[in-house]
Design a protein around this motif. Structure first.
Motif, short mmCIF file in Angstrom:
data_model
loop_
_atom_site.label_atom_id
_atom_site.label_comp_id
_atom_site.label_asym_id
_atom_site.label_seq_id
_atom_site.Cartn_x
_atom_site.Cartn_y
_atom_site.Cartn_z
N SER A 3 93.05 116.65 66.43
CA SER A 3 94.42 116.90 66.91
C SER A 3 95.33 117.33 65.75
CB SER A 3 94.97 115.63 67.55
OG SER A 3 95.00 114.61 66.57
N GLN B 264 96.26 121.87 60.18
CA GLN B 264 97.16 120.71 60.29
C GLN B 264 98.58 121.10 59.88
OE1 GLN B 264 96.48 117.47 61.43
NE2 GLN B 264 94.59 118.44 62.12
N ASN C 1 95.57 108.93 65.81
CA ASN C 1 95.77 110.34 65.45
C ASN C 1 95.81 110.55 63.93
OD1 ASN C 1 98.16 109.11 64.99
ND2 ASN C 1 99.42 110.50 66.24
N GLN D 25 99.35 117.61 64.41
CA GLN D 25 100.75 117.21 64.61
C GLN D 25 101.62 118.46 64.56
OE1 GLN D 25 103.66 116.19 62.19
NE2 GLN D 25 103.07 118.04 61.07
#
Ligand code: AMP
Ligand code: MG
Length: 404
Positions: free
Chosen positions: A18, A321, A293, A20
């Motif tokens: 994932s 990222q 996360n 951010q």
């Protein structure tokens, strides 16, 4: 879960994590080096109007069709147009407007002739040769039409991108907030630079090197120092790092020796291990894990190995990222400048650079490729890749290289 993976598998596992995606709006000056968080389309065409590429006269080309040295076209000058002015006159038959670089082409005119090719005589200009139709005009929207994509979300903002935004009248843009990477090194032998070395100790070079690599990738780097080889202390530092940062990078103790605690620490904080060995050399020792996360990457303590692993496996993920869209390095194929004398039972990565010999590009291996060696990273631009199972290779053998 397969714990030993190939370099590509490791890269893809990290890339699938994932991301951010917090954004902020910054002035162009402050946005340099940041990643654009919006798609920007051209709200004005570039250039915004038909304009002159140099100083001269704007004319109708038909008026010059019969011009000759012996019989010049004589045109009446109706207006003078420095850059920044808007034309008020229409250039009709037998007329011309004096025009300077960057000024709008006046209505009626379709071509521009350079000053040097004309003669001025009071209120008229003389032209001695025919112009081609529509010569010397920079057309509205020639570089970019209105509504066309100017910059894509995920673009790194350097000088050209900032200039392009400014050319659209933008004074601010949305960028991704820098994610935070916490960094700590592990090893009872480590001494911070600036402190005298005791016997058996070495200076901690990973901290400075990796902090720089992470910042260059687009992170804010939080330096959490060094921890001795103590399972409990390493786990405690990891816990602290996870609270303070989006991702945690550590070095040292990533192997399976008696004093290698990276894996134990990851388990102790309750993180899920993604992989713990990569079939490549150097940089095989690594523990990748996730907790919620947050992501953890524990690299080898060997500086060469840590850097190679970070580049080959983690750099695309690190860039993503940070919001970047183009994250994979270019792959090129080059002949080896020199033979690789050793066989490669597992994938071998070579730090090198592109050189030109006899007008041809070759892959030149940097000297000092040892796992623990840092000097081979200097001037490094390519990571050459020799496939697993390769015998020693002759000079001239084609290999794949990743360009950074
Ligand atoms: P390790 O990965 O802990 O087994 O360490 C491998 C080698 O790298 C050993 O020779 C260590 O002394 C060295 N090393 C570990 N951490 C660092 C560091 N932060 N800076 C420089 N060398 C290191
Ligand atoms: Mg160690």
């Amino acid at each position: 879960m397969k714990k030993t993976v190939t370099a590509d598998e490791a890269r893809d596992i990290l890339l699938s994590l994932s991301v951010q995606r917090e954004t902020e709006t910054l002035s162009l000056r402050a946005a340099r080096g940041r990643v654009l968080a919006e798609n920007v389309t051209a709200s004005v065409p570039m250039p915004p109007f038909d304009r002159s590429p140099f100083d001269g006269y704007a004319v109708r080309w038909e008026d010059t069709a019969n011009a000759a040295q012996s019989l010049p076209a004589v045109l009446r000058i109706v207006e003078e147009l420095p850059a920044g002015t808007a034309p008020t006159e229409t250039v009709g038959a037998g007329m011309a407007a004096k025009i300077l670089t960057g000024a709008p082409i006046p209505a009626g005119a379709d071509s521009v002739i350079k000053f040097e090719e004309t003669e001025r005589d009071g209120g008229t200009v003389r032209i001695f040769a025919p112009l081609k139709p529509c010569q010397n005009v920079i057309y509205r929207g020639e570089e970019l039409e209105q509504g066309a994509v100017l910059l894509e979300q995920g673009a790194l903002l350097a000088a050209p991108e900032l200039g392009m935004l400014a050319a659209q009248g933008r004074e601010r843009c949305a960028v991704y907030k820098r994610p935070t990477a916490a960094l700590f090194t592990t090893g009872s032998e480590l001494t911070p630079p600036g402190v005298p070395l005791e016997p058996g100790k070495i200076y901690d070079s990973n901290n400075a090197m990796l902090a720089a690599m992470l910042e260059e990738a687009g992170f804010d780097c939080l330096d959490l120092g060094a921890v001795e080889d103590d399972a409990e202390r390493i786990a405690a530092r990891l816990e602290q790092a996870l609270e303070q940062a989006d991702i945690v990078i550590t070095t040292g103790g990533a192997s399976v020796g008696d004093y290698d605690f990276a894996h134990a620490a990851v388990e102790r904080v309750g993180a899920e291990v993604l992989f713990r060995k990569i079939s490549m050399k150097p940089g095989s020792c690594v523990v990748a894990a996730v907790k919620g996360n947050k992501h953890i990457l524990s690299l080898s303590g060997n500086p060469g190995a840590a850097a190679v692993c970070l580049l080959r496996v983690a750099m695309p993920y690190l860039k993503r990222q940070c919001g970047r869209c183009d994250v994979l390095p270019e792959e090129i194929v080059l002949p080896l400048k020199e033979a690789v004398r050793k066989a490669s039972p597992v994938t071998r990565l070579l730090r090198g650079r592109l050189e030109i010999t006899d007008g041809r590009a070759v892959f030149a291996e940097n000297p000092r490729q040892g796992n623990g060696m840092i000097a081979s990273l200097r001037g490094f631009e390519l990571l050459g890749e020799i496939p697993a199972g390769s015998p020693p290779l002759e000079a001239g053998t084609l290999i794949k290289a990743y360009r950074f």
